[in-house]
Design an enzyme around this catalytic site. Structure first.
Site, PDB file in Angstrom:
ATOM      1  N   CYS A 167      -7.172 -18.661   1.258  1.00 38.97           N
ATOM      2  CA  CYS A 167      -8.621 -18.497   1.366  1.00 38.97           C
ATOM      3  C   CYS A 167      -9.111 -17.236   0.660  1.00 38.97           C
ATOM      4  O   CYS A 167      -8.512 -16.171   0.778  1.00 38.97           O
ATOM      5  CB  CYS A 167      -9.013 -18.468   2.836  1.00 38.97           C
ATOM      6  N   CYS A 182     -23.950 -25.069   4.538  1.00 36.04           N
ATOM      7  CA  CYS A 182     -22.721 -24.406   4.951  1.00 36.04           C
ATOM      8  C   CYS A 182     -23.043 -22.927   5.194  1.00 36.04           C
ATOM      9  O   CYS A 182     -23.498 -22.232   4.287  1.00 36.04           O
ATOM     10  CB  CYS A 182     -21.677 -24.581   3.850  1.00 36.04           C
ATOM     11  N   CYS A 224     -15.726 -21.959  -0.998  1.00 37.95           N
ATOM     12  CA  CYS A 224     -14.847 -21.009  -0.336  1.00 37.95           C
ATOM     13  C   CYS A 224     -14.864 -19.547  -0.776  1.00 37.95           C
ATOM     14  O   CYS A 224     -13.847 -19.007  -1.219  1.00 37.95           O
ATOM     15  CB  CYS A 224     -13.393 -21.505  -0.449  1.00 37.95           C
ATOM     16  N   GLU A 236     -22.466 -15.815   1.078  1.00 37.08           N
ATOM     17  CA  GLU A 236     -22.843 -16.975   0.290  1.00 37.08           C
ATOM     18  C   GLU A 236     -22.999 -18.214   1.139  1.00 37.08           C
ATOM     19  O   GLU A 236     -22.580 -18.263   2.293  1.00 37.08           O
ATOM     20  CB  GLU A 236     -21.841 -17.215  -0.836  1.00 37.08           C
TER      21      GLU A 236
HETATM   22  N1  SAH Z   1     -12.772 -19.705   9.809  1.00 35.75           N
HETATM   23  C1  SAH Z   1     -13.118 -21.092   9.899  1.00 35.75           C
HETATM   24  C2  SAH Z   1     -14.106 -21.542   8.841  1.00 35.75           C
HETATM   25  C3  SAH Z   1     -13.544 -21.315   7.495  1.00 35.75           C
HETATM   26  S1  SAH Z   1     -13.824 -22.201   6.080  1.00 35.75           S
HETATM   27  C4  SAH Z   1     -11.863 -21.944   9.830  1.00 35.75           C
HETATM   28  O1  SAH Z   1     -10.806 -21.398   9.592  1.00 35.75           O
HETATM   29  O2  SAH Z   1     -11.951 -23.139  10.050  1.00 35.75           O
HETATM   30  C5  SAH Z   1     -13.827 -23.884   6.281  1.00 35.75           C
HETATM   31  C6  SAH Z   1     -12.567 -24.631   5.829  1.00 35.75           C
HETATM   32  O3  SAH Z   1     -12.213 -24.375   4.467  1.00 35.75           O
HETATM   33  C7  SAH Z   1     -11.373 -24.257   6.672  1.00 35.75           C
HETATM   34  O4  SAH Z   1     -10.712 -25.428   7.041  1.00 35.75           O
HETATM   35  C8  SAH Z   1     -10.547 -23.461   5.700  1.00 35.75           C
HETATM   36  O5  SAH Z   1      -9.203 -23.438   6.075  1.00 35.75           O
HETATM   37  C9  SAH Z   1     -10.815 -24.186   4.404  1.00 35.75           C
HETATM   38  N2  SAH Z   1     -10.458 -23.457   3.194  1.00 35.75           N
HETATM   39  C10 SAH Z   1     -10.516 -22.133   2.962  1.00 35.75           C
HETATM   40  N3  SAH Z   1     -10.084 -21.839   1.729  1.00 35.75           N
HETATM   41  C11 SAH Z   1      -9.742 -23.011   1.153  1.00 35.75           C
HETATM   42  C12 SAH Z   1      -9.219 -23.378  -0.145  1.00 35.75           C
HETATM   43  N4  SAH Z   1      -8.970 -22.460  -1.061  1.00 35.75           N
HETATM   44  N5  SAH Z   1      -9.001 -24.685  -0.384  1.00 35.75           N
HETATM   45  C13 SAH Z   1      -9.273 -25.624   0.560  1.00 35.75           C
HETATM   46  N6  SAH Z   1      -9.758 -25.349   1.775  1.00 35.75           N
HETATM   47  C14 SAH Z   1      -9.978 -24.051   2.072  1.00 35.75           C
END
Ligand code: SAH
Length: 354
Positions: free
Chosen positions: A116, A102, A333, A89
């Protein structure tokens, strides 16, 4: 099938030669590919040449299967289908200064962060350079002249530094002046903190912004949220960030997901400010997006977010709160892919996907 979008013009031309095709077709073909055309649409190329290509190669391995537009802010959410049927996605955020896409870098993720949705079923596989570039090209084509993707954040599913070589190749392809010619200054690469590859990235000479998912002021809390923190202590991660600033001259962005009862106390803000002192950085606060399967983790209250932010400001940390976009279309996410997979497998009743 050969994924042509994984090649730059010189590589494509060599590949055509190796297939016994006329090399002078390279430039024409490449231009069509950058526009997201299918082989049938490449009408200035001979029919038999196109037919041969269609047998052995793919023009864009990424197809937009579904798109949802937010009525609140115009944010668009995409469900893409890859050639092998896998789903990923993406989100297009429309800002005054342009469009930010994104991107996903893997199908799923193996980092296992507790909050996540992308990691719930592990990592299916890494994406190829063509599958990353193809996301941009598919969206540009959908926009159909009404704007283009300008900035890219590698914040979809997957850990970009766990797919290092393909991500580097992708970054070079997207910024190729003969191709999409996009600026790498408009790219944010977000990582959970794979320290050795953060050092490698600093040597690549690519002007991308490093975004570091910190989410905690110390190892104790960080380890509860992120298994990767067991492999790399916070001080090692911050040292790698300092190195990135020194080598590239670019400030690092720290992402900090505020999780109720976990990391939003004033003492946590103080500890965070103390650790970041002297580091050229910016903190981006993200109120946790609650994930159904992770119901132990709660979003903070608006008042908690405000207080945490104020406290960091008082401690002279540059900080903003991430705007929530596309709230009505599962903007966040990894949740759309998951809902779709569950619906298809009959595990998820219709109308339940909020
Ligand atoms: N693997 C990479 C990119 C991931 S997603 C990383 O870890 O940075 C991008 C951001 O969204 C990351 O900071 C991740 O920690 C955050 N993220 C993931 N799930 C989330 C959620 N449920 N609520 C808030 N932020 C979230």
């Amino acid at each position: 099938m050969e994924q042509l979008l994984s090649m730059n013009l010189a590589e494509l031309t060599d590949w055509l030669k190796a297939q016994g095709c006329p090399a002078f077709r390279g430039k024409q073909l490449y231009e069509w590919l950058m526009r997201g055309a299918s082989f049938e649409e490449m009408t200035n190329l001979p029919k038999d040449f196109r037919a041969k290509l269609a047998e052995i190669a793919t023009a864009n391995p990424v197809r937009i299967r579904d798109a949802f537009t937010s009525k609140l802010d115009g944010t668009e959410k995409y469900l893409y289908e890859l050639e092998d049927g896998n789903l990923i996605e993406g989100v297009l955020m429309r800002y005054h200064h342009g469009n930010t896409l994104c991107l996903s870098t893997q199908i799923g993720c193996r980092m296992g962060c507790a909050f996540c949705a992308s990691t719930l079923e592990g990592c299916v596989r890494s994406l190829t350079p063509a599958e990353m570039l193809g996301q941009i090209i598919a969206v540009n084509r959908r926009l159909n002249g009404e704007g283009r993707v300008g900035n890219v954040v590698l914040m979809g599913s997957g850990e970009p530094l766990d797919n290092y070589d393909n991500v580097m190749k992708f970054l070079r392809l997207m910024s190729d002046e003969k191709g999409l010619n996009m600026s790498l200054r408009g790219v944010s690469l977000s990582t959970c903190g794979l320290v050795p590859n953060m050092y490698r990235l600093a040597e690549e000479g690519l002007p991308v912004t490093l975004s570091l998912s910190l989410h905690a002021p110390n190892d104790e809390i960080r380890r509860k949220l992120m298994p990767v923190a067991k492999a790399y202590p916070i001080e090692d991660v911050l040292a790698a960030c300092r190195n990135y600033v020194e080598k590239t001259g670019r400030r690092v962005i720290f992402e900090y997901a505020l999780v109720g009862d976990m990391n939003c106390e004033m003492a946590h803000a103080d500890e965070l400010a103390h650790r970041l002192r002297g580091l050229q950085c910016h903190v981006n606060l993200i109120p946790l997006n609650e994930v159904k399967e992770r119901d132990a983790l709660k979003a903070p209250t608006a008042a908690q977010v405000e207080r945490f932010m104020k406290r960091l400001e008082q401690r002279h940390i540059s900080v903003t709160r991430r705007r929530e976009m596309g709230d009505d279309i599962q903007g966040a996410c990894g949740q759309l892919r998951r809902h779709t997979l569950m619906e298809e497998n009959g595990e998820w009743g219709m109308g339940n996907g909020e």
